[in-house]
Design a protein around this motif. Structure first.
Motif, PDB file in Angstrom:
ATOM      1  N   ILE A   1      -0.199 -17.168 -24.466  1.00 42.29           N
ATOM      2  CA  ILE A   1       0.850 -16.305 -23.917  1.00 42.29           C
ATOM      3  C   ILE A   1       1.649 -15.642 -25.027  1.00 42.29           C
ATOM      4  O   ILE A   1       2.188 -14.537 -24.867  1.00 42.29           O
ATOM      5  CB  ILE A   1       1.797 -17.132 -22.994  1.00 42.29           C
ATOM      6  N   GLY A   2       1.706 -16.291 -26.181  1.00 38.52           N
ATOM      7  CA  GLY A   2       2.459 -15.745 -27.302  1.00 38.52           C
ATOM      8  C   GLY A   2       1.840 -14.515 -27.924  1.00 38.52           C
ATOM      9  O   GLY A   2       2.458 -13.874 -28.787  1.00 38.52           O
ATOM     10  N   ASN A   3       0.632 -14.151 -27.483  1.00 44.29           N
ATOM     11  CA  ASN A   3      -0.019 -12.960 -28.024  1.00 44.29           C
ATOM     12  C   ASN A   3       0.352 -11.694 -27.264  1.00 44.29           C
ATOM     13  O   ASN A   3      -0.046 -10.603 -27.674  1.00 44.29           O
ATOM     14  CB  ASN A   3      -1.538 -13.133 -28.012  1.00 44.29           C
ATOM     15  N   LEU A   4       1.074 -11.824 -26.157  1.00 51.53           N
ATOM     16  CA  LEU A   4       1.521 -10.640 -25.404  1.00 51.53           C
ATOM     17  C   LEU A   4       2.789 -10.107 -26.057  1.00 51.53           C
ATOM     18  O   LEU A   4       3.885 -10.194 -25.522  1.00 51.53           O
ATOM     19  CB  LEU A   4       1.758 -11.015 -23.938  1.00 51.53           C
ATOM     20  N   ARG A   5       2.642  -9.513 -27.202  1.00 51.72           N
ATOM     21  CA  ARG A   5       3.767  -9.245 -28.088  1.00 51.72           C
ATOM     22  C   ARG A   5       4.651  -8.099 -27.631  1.00 51.72           C
ATOM     23  O   ARG A   5       5.713  -7.889 -28.216  1.00 51.72           O
ATOM     24  CB  ARG A   5       3.269  -8.996 -29.511  1.00 51.72           C
TER      25      ARG A   5
ATOM     26  N   PHE B   1       4.405 -25.145 -12.698  1.00 48.34           N
ATOM     27  CA  PHE B   1       3.911 -25.287 -14.053  1.00 48.34           C
ATOM     28  C   PHE B   1       4.410 -26.610 -14.653  1.00 48.34           C
ATOM     29  O   PHE B   1       5.545 -27.026 -14.401  1.00 48.34           O
ATOM     30  CB  PHE B   1       4.371 -24.122 -14.925  1.00 48.34           C
ATOM     31  N   SER B   2       3.575 -27.228 -15.465  1.00 45.88           N
ATOM     32  CA  SER B   2       3.922 -28.514 -16.076  1.00 45.88           C
ATOM     33  C   SER B   2       3.575 -28.472 -17.564  1.00 45.88           C
ATOM     34  O   SER B   2       3.024 -27.497 -18.075  1.00 45.88           O
ATOM     35  CB  SER B   2       3.179 -29.655 -15.379  1.00 45.88           C
ATOM     36  N   GLY B   3       3.906 -29.555 -18.245  1.00 47.37           N
ATOM     37  CA  GLY B   3       3.652 -29.623 -19.666  1.00 47.37           C
ATOM     38  C   GLY B   3       4.757 -28.961 -20.469  1.00 47.37           C
ATOM     39  O   GLY B   3       5.842 -28.677 -19.953  1.00 47.37           O
ATOM     40  N   GLU B   4       4.489 -28.725 -21.729  1.00 48.59           N
ATOM     41  CA  GLU B   4       5.495 -28.178 -22.628  1.00 48.59           C
ATOM     42  C   GLU B   4       5.373 -26.661 -22.744  1.00 48.59           C
ATOM     43  O   GLU B   4       4.311 -26.089 -22.520  1.00 48.59           O
ATOM     44  CB  GLU B   4       5.349 -28.813 -24.011  1.00 48.59           C
ATOM     45  N   ILE B   5       6.485 -26.034 -23.097  1.00 50.13           N
ATOM     46  CA  ILE B   5       6.448 -24.613 -23.441  1.00 50.13           C
ATOM     47  C   ILE B   5       5.839 -24.504 -24.835  1.00 50.13           C
ATOM     48  O   ILE B   5       6.340 -25.127 -25.776  1.00 50.13           O
ATOM     49  CB  ILE B   5       7.854 -23.996 -23.418  1.00 50.13           C
ATOM     50  N   PRO B   6       4.769 -23.739 -25.002  1.00 47.86           N
ATOM     51  CA  PRO B   6       4.134 -23.677 -26.328  1.00 47.86           C
ATOM     52  C   PRO B   6       5.049 -22.998 -27.343  1.00 47.86           C
ATOM     53  O   PRO B   6       5.758 -22.037 -27.012  1.00 47.86           O
ATOM     54  CB  PRO B   6       2.871 -22.852 -26.066  1.00 47.86           C
ATOM     55  N   PRO B   7       5.048 -23.453 -28.563  1.00 46.00           N
ATOM     56  CA  PRO B   7       5.913 -22.843 -29.586  1.00 46.00           C
ATOM     57  C   PRO B   7       5.573 -21.390 -29.864  1.00 46.00           C
ATOM     58  O   PRO B   7       6.402 -20.645 -30.396  1.00 46.00           O
ATOM     59  CB  PRO B   7       5.686 -23.713 -30.824  1.00 46.00           C
ATOM     60  N   THR B   8       4.354 -20.961 -29.472  1.00 45.15           N
ATOM     61  CA  THR B   8       3.977 -19.558 -29.701  1.00 45.15           C
ATOM     62  C   THR B   8       4.833 -18.592 -28.882  1.00 45.15           C
ATOM     63  O   THR B   8       4.740 -17.379 -29.078  1.00 45.15           O
ATOM     64  CB  THR B   8       2.497 -19.342 -29.340  1.00 45.15           C
ATOM     65  N   ILE B   9       5.661 -19.125 -27.977  1.00 46.72           N
ATOM     66  CA  ILE B   9       6.559 -18.258 -27.225  1.00 46.72           C
ATOM     67  C   ILE B   9       7.485 -17.509 -28.174  1.00 46.72           C
ATOM     68  O   ILE B   9       7.990 -16.425 -27.851  1.00 46.72           O
ATOM     69  CB  ILE B   9       7.371 -19.099 -26.196  1.00 46.72           C
ATOM     70  N   GLY B  10       7.693 -18.068 -29.344  1.00 50.92           N
ATOM     71  CA  GLY B  10       8.538 -17.411 -30.334  1.00 50.92           C
ATOM     72  C   GLY B  10       7.942 -16.145 -30.909  1.00 50.92           C
ATOM     73  O   GLY B  10       8.632 -15.397 -31.615  1.00 50.92           O
ATOM     74  N   ASN B  11       6.669 -15.868 -30.591  1.00 50.34           N
ATOM     75  CA  ASN B  11       6.032 -14.642 -31.070  1.00 50.34           C
ATOM     76  C   ASN B  11       6.431 -13.418 -30.248  1.00 50.34           C
ATOM     77  O   ASN B  11       6.134 -12.291 -30.650  1.00 50.34           O
ATOM     78  CB  ASN B  11       4.505 -14.778 -31.032  1.00 50.34           C
TER      79      ASN B  11
END
Length: 594
Positions: free
Chosen positions: A367-371, A383-393
């Motif tokens: 998801i972090g690639n949708l810049r 939705f479950s689990g963690e928010i991926p750190p790539t969200i910062g992208n």
């Protein structure tokens, strides 16, 4: 233009001069290219139209003329082109306007004209372009207005028209553009429109009260490129018929009661660029055929009865700018195929709304690639689990909304990295200098009603554009960060129902700027902090242990807040009075500090 530099007391003479110029020098065979004045104000009420019997073109578009249109305008019997649009004209349209028997192009768009449309406009039998839009005009006796045999463009957009469909329109056989939007028209659309106006390319009935089943004869309007019927009371299964209009580029049907249990026919609209079917009663899945509409840049199917999972064909929509599927009954996991394909193809995607469905599974790091995303809303799903750190992208993100899911783990500090770099070049004494600044654009974070634990990221205070922050109903621990006092959160700080402890920091009162002292901390009511049993201090009525040992002076803020003594004498009673309003309190000091 050089007219703008003249003194205001010469403008009336200037107007007469230009009118004479029109009369003597304009070529009547080119009424579409009249000389245009701008930057002018005043009225046209003193203009003696009788002095210009040969005038053929008169254009005052885009000025600030006020007052009314006088009856003398009817003396311009040779006028072919009249444009009074985008001014401040008021009053009624004089019936003498019907004397303009030679008129081919007339627009009064965007003024404050009121009263009934005069029936004398029926004398415009040579008119090809008529625009009375964006005024306050009222319904005439439509039966007294005949059809216009040469009319191609007709707009009554944004007026006060009521009652039924204007009958004369169905006889305007050469119409290519018809806009009746933003009025109060009621009843059904007559069948004669679909049989007679076969040259239509643009049809807009948005924001009226038209009702009833829309005729399947709509397909006779085979040249339509732009069809807008939103915000009415239309019904019926109509999509299969509409999809036979193969040249459609824009289709807006939102907020009606259209029905349908299949959307497969949409694949026939290969030229479609904008599709808005929100807020109807469509009971279908997202068909694979939607992927054939490769020109789509806007797809909105929210607030329907759509079921099933996301169709893999969506990633064929390489031009997609906004995707809205919210408030349906979609379910299932977002499979790895989606983000991996979307990030390669959906490079233009800026708005992604999937809230209020039943999606499940984890949020994948791709998801972090949708810049180019500006808004991301996955709230009210499973939705479950963690928010991926790539969200910062997602450097351009404004809205980040994941509330009411089953997300867990810690809040990733990378959300505080959401910023973008802006650069500009300036030239000083012949030398170029590159200036760069980092902009924090994120305005909204809502992660409430999940299972997040751990501390609030300390770098949250770096998000200077943030105005809405909600971490309530999680399992956050630790204290309330002092850095929260560095961001503006008026009436939008939600930390309730966590496991936060310690003292509520007085730094929340330190929202001070050069000319503004914002005491917004005391404008938050206690509901922002409730169900955090370990918190103490104002506004919660629980003293902290340190406060019991040493009570501060009751009417003076800490020295860091009032380092210049500018608040001496400001009593807490005054602050408490503002607190009762529940609004942001700002005290402008710049004009009073010497």
């Amino acid at each position: 233009m050089f007219f703008c530099s003249l003194c205001s007391h010469l403008r009336q003479h200037l107007l007469q001069f230009v009118t004479i110029f029109f009369s003597e020098f304009m070529v009547p065979h080119h009424p579409q290219k009249p000389l245009q004045m701008d930057c002018l104000s005043g009225t046209i009420e003193n203009l003696d139209f009788n002095s210009f019997p040969n005038l053929t073109s008169f254009n005052l578009n885009g000025n600030n003329f006020s007052g009314s249109i006088l009856s003398g305008i009817g003396s311009l019997s040779r006028l072919v082109f009249l444009d009074l649009s985008n001014n401040l004209l008021e009053g009624s349209i004089p019936p003498e306007i019907g004397n303009l028997m030679e008129i081919q192009h007339i627009t009064l768009y965007n003024n404050n004209l009121a009263g009934e449309i005069p029936c004398q406009t029926g004398n415009f039998q040579k008119v090809e372009y008529l625009d009375f839009g964006s005024n306050l005009l009222e319904t005439p006796y439509w039966s007294r207005i005949p059809s216009f045999p040469l009319l191609k463009h007709l707009s009554f957009h944004y007026n006060e028209l009521q009652l039924g469909f204007p009958g004369f329109i169905s006889g305007c056989l050469n119409l290519t553009f018809l806009d009746l939007s933003l009025n109060h028209l009621t009843g059904p659309v007559p069948e004669s429109l679909f049989h007679n106006l076969v040259k239509l390319e643009y049809l807009n009935f948005t924001n009226n009260s038209f009702e009833g089943p829309l005729s399947a004869n709509l397909t006779k309007l085979s040249k339509l490129k732009d069809l807008r019927l939103a915000n009415n009371f239309f019904t019926a299964h109509i999509l299969d018929s509409i999809c036979l209009i193969s040249d459609l580029q824009i289709l807006e049907l939102f907020n009606n009661s259209f029905q349908g249990n299949t959307l497969t026919s949409l694949g026939q609209l290969r030229s479609l660029e904008r599709l808005d079917l929100r807020t109807n009663s469509l009971n279908s899945t997202i068909p694979p055929e939607i992927g054939q509409c490769t020109n789509l840049s806007y797809l909105a199917l929210a607030r329907n009865l759509i079921t099933g999972s996301l169709s893999l064909s969506l990633f064929n929509l390489a031009n997609l700018y906004e995707l809205g599927l919210s408030d349906n009954s979609l379910s299932g996991e977002i499979l790895p195929d989606f983000p991996s394909n979307w990030t390669n193809l959906l490079t233009n995607l800026s708005y992604l709304f999937l809230y209020k469905n039943a999606f499940s599974g984890s949020i994948l790091p791709e998801i972090g690639n949708l810049r180019n995303l500006l808004a991301l809303d996955f709230s009210t799903n499973h939705f479950s689990g963690e928010i991926p750190p790539t969200i910062g992208n997602l450097a351009n993100l404004w809205i980040f909304d994941f509330y009411s899911n089953k997300l867990s783990g810690t809040i990733p500090p990378s959300i505080c990295n959401l910023s973008y770099q802006e650069s500009t070049t300036i030239i000083v004494k012949g030398l170029e200098h590159q200036l760069e600044r980092i902009l924090k654009t994120l305005t909204t974070i809502d992660l409430s009603n999940n299972f997040f634990h751990g501390n609030i990221p300390i770098s949250i205070g770096d998000l200077k554009s943030l105005w809405y922050l909600n971490f309530s109903h999680n399992r956050l621990t630790g204290g309330i960060l002092l850095a929260l006092g560095d961001i503006p959160v008026p009436e939008s700080l939600g930390l309730s129902s966590n496991l936060l402890g310690g003292e509520i920091p007085w730094q929340l009162t330190r929202l001070t700027f050069l000319e503004v002292l914002n005491l917004s901390f005391l404008t938050f009511d206690k509901s922002s902090y409730i169900e955090n049993p370990e918190l103490c201090g104002n506004p919660i009525l629980k003293e902290c242990e340190d406060d019991k040992k040493q009570q501060p002076a009751p009417s003076i803020l800490p020295e860091e807040v009032d380092g210049y003594g500018i608040l001496d004498g400001l009593k807490w009673q005054v602050v408490v009075m503002w607190y009762g309003f529940g609004a942001v309190v700002g005290i402008i000091l710049g004009l009073f500090v010497f």
